[in-house]
Design an enzyme around this catalytic site. Sequence first.
Site, PDB file in Angstrom:
ATOM      1  N   TYR A 314       0.860  -1.188   0.000  1.00  0.00           N
ATOM      2  CA  TYR A 314       0.000   0.000   0.000  1.00  0.00           C
ATOM      3  C   TYR A 314       0.895   1.236   0.000  1.00  0.00           C
ATOM      4  O   TYR A 314       1.716   1.436   0.898  1.00  0.00           O
ATOM      5  CB  TYR A 314      -0.887  -0.011   1.239  1.00  0.00           C
ATOM      6  CG  TYR A 314      -2.027   0.985   1.200  1.00  0.00           C
ATOM      7  CD1 TYR A 314      -3.315   0.564   0.912  1.00  0.00           C
ATOM      8  CD2 TYR A 314      -1.822   2.328   1.467  1.00  0.00           C
ATOM      9  CE1 TYR A 314      -4.375   1.459   0.896  1.00  0.00           C
ATOM     10  CE2 TYR A 314      -2.864   3.231   1.443  1.00  0.00           C
ATOM     11  CZ  TYR A 314      -4.150   2.795   1.156  1.00  0.00           C
ATOM     12  OH  TYR A 314      -5.181   3.687   1.132  1.00  0.00           O
ATOM     13  N   TYR A 365      -5.700   5.309  -6.994  1.00  0.00           N
ATOM     14  CA  TYR A 365      -5.922   5.216  -5.557  1.00  0.00           C
ATOM     15  C   TYR A 365      -7.354   4.751  -5.337  1.00  0.00           C
ATOM     16  O   TYR A 365      -8.304   5.537  -5.350  1.00  0.00           O
ATOM     17  CB  TYR A 365      -5.683   6.579  -4.898  1.00  0.00           C
ATOM     18  CG  TYR A 365      -5.959   6.597  -3.409  1.00  0.00           C
ATOM     19  CD1 TYR A 365      -5.099   5.974  -2.517  1.00  0.00           C
ATOM     20  CD2 TYR A 365      -7.079   7.254  -2.896  1.00  0.00           C
ATOM     21  CE1 TYR A 365      -5.341   5.995  -1.150  1.00  0.00           C
ATOM     22  CE2 TYR A 365      -7.325   7.281  -1.520  1.00  0.00           C
ATOM     23  CZ  TYR A 365      -6.458   6.654  -0.661  1.00  0.00           C
ATOM     24  OH  TYR A 365      -6.698   6.673   0.687  1.00  0.00           O
TER      25      TYR A 365
END
Length: 411
Positions: A314, A365
Site C-alpha cells: 500500500y 488510488y
Amino acid sequence: MELAMKERKAHIVGVGESPYTRWGKIGDITEHALACQAILKAVEDAGLQMEEVDGLASFAEDRNEAIFLAAELGLSELRFGNMVWMPGGGGGCAAISNAAMAVESGQAEVVVVYRSLCQGQFYRFGAGGASTEAPTDPEPPSLQQANSLLLASMGLAMPYGLLMAAAAYALPTRRHMHLYGTTSEQLGLLAVTFREHASRNPRAVMGGRPLTLEDHQASPMIADPHRLYDCCLESDGACAVVITTEDRARDLANRPVEILASEQGTPKGYAFGPFTNANISDEIYATGGCEAMAKRLFGKAGLGPHDVDVAQFYDHFTGCVLMQLEDYGFCERGEGGPFIESGALAWKGGALPTNTHGGSLSEAYIHGLNHVVEGVRTLRGESTSPVDGAEVCLVTSAACVPSSAVLLGRK
C-alpha cells in the site's frame, strides 16, 4: 474433518474493475453504478452468475451498502454483509480476510469484496475536510462539537494545521530520516520505479507520463519531506474480487489464487496512528506499525519474507512503503532506503518486484483494493509486468494506521 476444511479453503477466483481516472473526471456515471460495474465484471471473470453470490464485503465506510447492491444485482439471498472497522486504506486486506472467514466457516459460499471511490462526486480523501471551493476570506473559526471519535481525537492537532494525510504521515517519515539517514532521493527512486511499472499498464492513470528522479526532486513540496510525487493519486473508480471455496474454485474459468494467510490489527495504544495520536511509543513511531502483524501473518502461513516472489505494498506515501519493507522483514530497521536504492523493487532484476501495476502512486488510488487485483493477476500470469514463476505474493493495506495484509499463493 481435515478434508472438509481443505475443501472450504478460501480462494480468489475473479477480479474486475471500472476504468480509473483522476478525481473529478467521472461525471456520467454514479459511484454506485461504478460499484455495480466492478462487481459484475469480477463475477463474470470468475465464470459465475450473480445469483450464486451470497456475500458482499467492503471497507473504509464505502457508501454503497450491501443490502441495496444485493437487491439491484439480483442476489438470490444475502447471507453475509460486512464492513471492516480498520480505518480507511488499512481495511482492504481485512475485507479479504473477513470474506475468507465467511466462506471457510460456511457463513457464505461466494463473497465479493468491493471498493468504489468517486472523490470527484463527493469529497477528496486526505484534505482534512477542506474544500477546494472554500472562500478566500473565510469566517473566523468557531467551536464545533466533533461528530466522530476521529474528529475528536484530531482536536488537539487541528489548531496547529495538522489537517491532511500528507502532513500526518510526513512526521514518521521525517523521524525515520533523522534516525537512519534516509534521503528524499531514496523515496524518489521508489516513486520512479512504480511509475516505470505503470508505463506498461493500460489501466494506469499515469501510465503515459514518465517520471525521472530529477522530476521528483523538482516537484513541489507538499508537507516536508513529501514532495508531490511522494503522494498517492486522487482517483475515481471501483474494483472487486470474488472469493469462494477450493471445492467450487477448481471448476471455474480461471486459475484460482489461494489465500494462504491473512491478518489485521493494530499495536497497543495506537488508535488511528500518527494522524491523531502523538502518544505512540517511540520504539514504533518511525515504523509502519505493522511488524507484529507481519510476524503473525508469516507464522500463520509457515512462510518468511524470503518466500515472497512479488509484493503489492500500500503506497499512500513513499515513506510508508519504505517503513513497511522494514516491518515485513525484507530488510533491517533503518535499511529501507539502501534497499530501495539497490533496485530491489524493480520489475526487471529486482529481488522483490513491487507494485507491478504502478500502485496508488501511478495506477490509481482505490484504497488499495486494486493491489489485491494486481496480486491475483500476477499469480495468474496476467500482469502487464509479469514476474516469471511467481508463486507467493504479499499484499498489504495502509501503514501508519491500523492495518491488514494477506499472503496469496498460486495453485
